[in-house]
Design an enzyme around this catalytic site. Structure first.
Site, PDB file in Angstrom:
ATOM      1  N   LEU A  89       0.820  -1.215   0.000  1.00 19.64           N
ATOM      2  CA  LEU A  89       0.000   0.000   0.000  1.00 19.64           C
ATOM      3  C   LEU A  89       0.856   1.269   0.000  1.00 19.64           C
ATOM      4  CD1 LEU A  89      -2.989  -0.934   2.347  1.00 19.64           C
ATOM      5  CD2 LEU A  89      -2.923  -0.900  -0.155  1.00 19.64           C
ATOM      6  N   ASN A 134       7.261  -3.081   3.724  1.00 14.37           N
ATOM      7  CA  ASN A 134       8.357  -2.284   3.159  1.00 14.37           C
ATOM      8  C   ASN A 134       7.956  -0.854   2.838  1.00 14.37           C
ATOM      9  OD1 ASN A 134       6.749  -3.121   1.021  1.00 14.37           O
ATOM     10  ND2 ASN A 134       8.465  -3.434  -0.389  1.00 14.37           N
ATOM     11  N   HIS A 140       4.503 -15.452  -3.574  1.00 17.20           N
ATOM     12  CA  HIS A 140       4.661 -15.446  -5.041  1.00 17.20           C
ATOM     13  C   HIS A 140       5.578 -16.552  -5.595  1.00 17.20           C
ATOM     14  CE1 HIS A 140       8.086 -13.152  -3.656  1.00 17.20           C
ATOM     15  NE2 HIS A 140       7.409 -12.044  -3.493  1.00 17.20           N
ATOM     16  N   ASP A 162       0.173  -9.492  -5.155  1.00 14.04           N
ATOM     17  CA  ASP A 162       1.476  -8.816  -5.025  1.00 14.04           C
ATOM     18  C   ASP A 162       1.386  -7.423  -5.649  1.00 14.04           C
ATOM     19  OD1 ASP A 162       4.061  -8.123  -4.470  1.00 14.04           O
ATOM     20  OD2 ASP A 162       4.993  -9.597  -5.800  1.00 14.04           O
TER      21      ASP A 162
HETATM   22 ZN   LIG Z   1       8.288 -10.478  -2.646  1.00 12.89          ZN
END
Ligand SMILES: [Zn+2]
Length: 435
Positions: free
Chosen positions: A66, A97, A235, A308
């Site tokens: 986000l 992150n 992922h 993702d």
């Molecule tokens: Zn990743």
């Protein structure tokens, strides 16, 4: 306040239920699911006709960036959750992150506060594994758990130090949290920018070998086997990694995995022409990997589909391939791309909805993923046949970085209900928009 969603095909994987039925919502919760339409509707009830639509538990995306705090020029909690509800998601889990990194309670609380202010999809923050995502010292996991994180992950950065991964699994287990792993051996990757193989050779780009992912998956499964805790592989992208997870599950290890729509829709060939919209990490792989990811989803080796969603400013993509940012937005295309894959492979729709809702809710131990009586009224109404084209001006996300612009897609969320309130309705103008 009472609301009826009438005459839709209700699909609830959590209860193995699928039938034409009416859903009755009272005070933000599911009050009843009735298969007969003899139900007594009061004159002041709101009635939503759902004939021809699927009525499913609200979709849950367990892997979303986000970008707030720190990178509001790419996305905010408000714009990201607007994209979420437009894509049929009633809840998203937000990766750590940000800037500052979500490695302490203050940042977790800030994200939750911004989500409350936006009032759209539910937001579940994911805390960092290590302070500053530096891979050295464990973050304040207990403190973040009290503040509301639902998992820990250094996503974007692999955890190179195996001892740190071991401590993360041990510590997270004390709070019942899964560790979400971005599996990549950076030394093996050698600064590659796409999959290593035929196409990286043709394009003259440095490649990331599949072994970079598989070696880390193998390492983490070995640590998990000796340490305990819960490991979730983010992922997943290679046939070898899918097979490692399949074998680990057979041995009874507490591992789960997710796949993104781009990894089961596109191959490395999408990079042709140095298309930076196809630059991701892990990179797009080969046809055999795409097939293996699809098979993994179909046989339950891979538990969920996650977007993702990785918004980037235009300038971060409109540059030479080596320097371009990794990742694409995905909240508004995940459902349609998953439906397309299901049509191509004959994936059972109840199991598909489980991968988009029930399973991620279960992995994160959050409410939702079911339409059981008493559950929060988080619902997505899907028109599985609606054909539409992804136009940049209609993208709700603040960023437009996706290779799927201009694609003709089939199937779309036409209404998204969170806690009994309609948060998205297809065709409704946004606030402030004029004709
Ligand atoms: Zn990743």
């Amino acid at each position: 306040m009472s609301l009826w969603v009438r005459g839709g095909l209700v699909i609830d994987p959590a209860r193995d239920f699928e039938a034409i039925a009416d859903v009755h919502i009272v005070d933000g919760r599911i009050a009843a699911i009735s298969e007969s339409s003899s139900t007594s509707i009061q004159s002041d009830d709101t009635v939503i006709p759902a004939e021809g639509l699927w009525v499913v538990p609200g979709l849950v995306d367990m892997h979303v960036h986000l970008r707030e705090p720190g990178f509001e020029y790419k996305e905010t909690v408000a714009s990201g959750t607007a994209a979420a509800v437009a894509g049929g998601f009633t809840a998203v889990a937000a990766m750590a992150n940000t800037m500052p990194v979500n490695d302490c309670a203050a940042v977790t609380e800030l994200i939750l506060e911004r989500a409350r202010m936006a009032g759209l999809a539910r937001v579940y923050p994911i805390g960092a594994v290590s302070k500053g995502l530096e891979g050295k010292e464990l973050a304040e996991i207990g403190e973040m758990h009290r503040a509301g994180v639902v998992a820990i992950s250094d996503d974007g950065q692999p955890i190179q130090d195996g001892a740190l991964m071991r401590r993360a699994l041990e510590y997270a287990a004390m709070f019942g949290l899964p560790v979400i792993a971005h599996e990549e051996d950076r030394q093996l990757g050698q600064g590659g920018v796409m999959n290593e193989g035929e196409w990286s050779f043709r394009l003259g780009l440095r490649g990331i070998p599949k072994a970079a992912e598989e070696a880390m998956v193998a390492r983490d499964l070995a640590i998990l086997e000796r340490t305990g805790g819960r490991l979730h592989i983010a992922h997943i992208s290679t046939a070898g990694a899918v097979e490692l997870v399949r074998a680990a599950k057979r041995r009874g290890l507490p591992v789960t995995a997710e796949a993104t729509p781009h990894h089961f829709t596109l191959t490395e060939a999408a990079v042709a022409g140095y298309n930076t919209q196809a630059k991701m990490n892990p990179p797009l792989r080969t046809e055999a990997d795409v097939r293996a990811v699809r098979e993994g989803l179909l046989d339950g080796t891979i538990d969920c589909v996650a977007s993702d969603h990785a918004p980037h400013h235009e300038d971060e993509k409109r540059c030479e391939f080596d320097r371009a940012a990794n990742g694409i937005i995905g909240l508004e295309t995940t459902l349609a791309l998953t439906l397309a894959m299901a049509r191509e492979t004959g994936w059972n729709r109840k199991r598909m909805i489980a991968a988009l809702s029930t399973n991620p809710a279960r992995i994160l131990s959050v409410p939702g993923g079911t339409l059981a009586v008493g559950a929060p009224a988080d619902l997505t109404l899907i028109d599985p046949n609606l054909k539409w084209v992804l136009h940049p001006e209609e993208v709700r996300s603040r960023s437009k970085n996706t290779p799927f612009l201009g694609w003709e897609l089939q199937g779309r969320a036409v209404m998204t209900i969170v806690g009994g309130e309609i948060k998205w309705r297809l065709g409704e103008r946004r606030q402030g928009e004029t004709e």
